[in-house]
Scaffold this active site. Structure first.
Site, mmCIF file in Angstrom:
data_model
loop_
_atom_site.group_PDB
_atom_site.id
_atom_site.type_symbol
_atom_site.label_atom_id
_atom_site.label_comp_id
_atom_site.label_asym_id
_atom_site.label_seq_id
_atom_site.Cartn_x
_atom_site.Cartn_y
_atom_site.Cartn_z
ATOM 1 N N ASP A 292 -4.115 -0.918 -2.358
ATOM 2 C CA ASP A 292 -2.857 -0.308 -1.957
ATOM 3 C C ASP A 292 -3.169 1.108 -1.470
ATOM 4 O O ASP A 292 -4.276 1.615 -1.663
ATOM 5 C CB ASP A 292 -1.900 -0.289 -3.147
ATOM 6 C CG ASP A 292 -0.516 0.216 -2.772
ATOM 7 O OD1 ASP A 292 -0.071 -0.071 -1.645
ATOM 8 O OD2 ASP A 292 0.103 0.909 -3.596
ATOM 9 N N ASP B 130 -0.307 4.127 -0.942
ATOM 10 C CA ASP B 130 0.525 5.140 -1.606
ATOM 11 C C ASP B 130 0.281 5.114 -3.110
ATOM 12 O O ASP B 130 0.436 4.077 -3.757
ATOM 13 C CB ASP B 130 2.011 4.886 -1.337
ATOM 14 C CG ASP B 130 2.387 5.124 0.104
ATOM 15 O OD1 ASP B 130 1.607 5.781 0.811
ATOM 16 O OD2 ASP B 130 3.458 4.661 0.528
#
Length: 257
Positions: A13, A15
Site C-alpha cells: 500500500d 498512503d
C-alpha cells in the site's frame, strides 16, 4: 522476518506505508533501495483513485524515490478494467478526480450525465450536494452503483480525511442500493497485482497499514501479510479484528537487513 525477506513479490500500500501527505515515512527510501538491490518484484497497489500511475511516480520522485511508472496500480485502473469487461462501451456518471476519469477514458467508457449504465464514485475534494442528488436519481432510474474502494477514511498530514466509502454512503442511504466496491479487499484487485508481478500468491507478501483492506485482502488471496503501524491501524485497533497479520512492524523500514 527472514521468511518475509525471502519472498519474490512485494505488494505494498502507499498512503500510511510509504508516505504521509508529502512526507516519506522513515525507512521508506531504504526499503525501496533494498527491493532494487535484492531484485524483488514489487508493486505499489493503492486504493486511492485520484491520481494516475504517472502522477504517483512523480509524487514519489519529488520525495526522493525514483521508481518507474509500471510499479503502480490504482483502484481507478481496476475499476475501469472491471467495467470494460462487464459492459464494453458502457457509459457512466462519475464522481471523482482526473485519475479516475483518465482510467475510464482509456478503457473506452464515456461520461454520461443523463442515462448512464453506471454511477462510479471515487475520492475527490470537489464533492457537493449536487453530486449526491444527481447520483441518487440516476441510481433510482436504474444505473448500477460502483465504488473504487471501500476505505472510509485515509491518512493525510495532520490526521485523516473522508475517503471513498464516506462519499458513497449518502447515495447508498438515499437509494437503498449497495455499491460494488472494486478496490482492496476485493480479490479482483489482488489477483491483478499478482498477475502484474508474475508471481504465485505463496511467493508474495501484502504490506499495508489497514486491517480492513490491506491485511484481509492479503489473507483472502493467500499472501503472507505484514501490518505497519505508520498509518491507520494501531496495536489497540489490531485487537478489534478476528484475524491477524503474520507480522506487525513499526514501519516499512524494519524490512531491509
Amino acid at each position: 522476518m527472514e521468511e518475509l525477506r525471502n519472498k519474490k513479490g512485494f505488494i505494498c500500500d502507499m498512503d500510511g506505508v510509504i508516505y504521509h501527505g508529502n512526507q516519506l515515512v522513515p525507512g521508506a527510501k531504504e526499503f525501496v533501495e533494498w527491493l532494487y538491490r535484492e531484485n524483488k518484484q514489487f508493486l505499489f497497489l493503492t486504493n486511492a483513485s485520484s491520481r494516475s500511475p504517472k502522477e504517483l511516480q512523480k509524487k514519489l520522485q519529488r520525495m526522493g524515490l525514483d521508481i518507474s511508472e509500471d510499479h503502480f496500480y490504482t483502484s481507478a485502473l481496476a475499476t475501469a478494467k472491471f467495467l470494460q469487461k462487464q459492459a464494453p462501451g458502457c457509459s457512466a456518471y462519475v464522481i471523482g478526480d482526473h485519475g479516475l476519469f483518465n482510467a475510464l477514458y482509456d478503457c473506452g467508457i464515456t461520461i454520461n450525465e443523463v442515462d448512464p449504465d453506471y454511477v462510479v464514485v471515487g475520492e475527490t475534494a470537489d464533492y457537493c450536494f449536487e453530486h449526491i442528488s444527481r447520483a441518487m436519481n440516476l441510481v433510482n432510474k436504474g444505473a448500477k452503483l460502483i465504488a473504487t474502494n471501500s476505505d472510509m477514511t485515509g491518512p493525510v498530514e495532520g490526521g485523516f480525511a473522508p475517503a471513498c466509502r464516506a462519499l458513497v454512503a449518502p447515495i447508498e442511504a438515499t437509494t437503498g442500493k449497495s455499491a460494488y466496491y472494486v478496490g482492496k479487499p476485493n480479490p479482483l484487485m489482488m489477483r491483478t497485482g499478482l498477475g502484474i508481478l508474475g508471481v504465485h500468491s505463496k511467493e508474495a507478501v501484502m504490506i499495508g497499514d489497514r486491517m480492513d483492506t490491506d491485511i484481509i485482502a492479503g489473507i483472502e488471496t493467500g499472501l503472507d501479510t505484514a501490518l505497519v503501524l505508520t498509518g491507520v491501524s494501531t496495536m489497540e485497533t489490531l485487537n478489534e479484528y478476528p484475524y491477524r497479520p503474520r507480522l506487525v512492524l513499526n514501519s516499512i523500514g524494519d524490512i531491509p537487513d
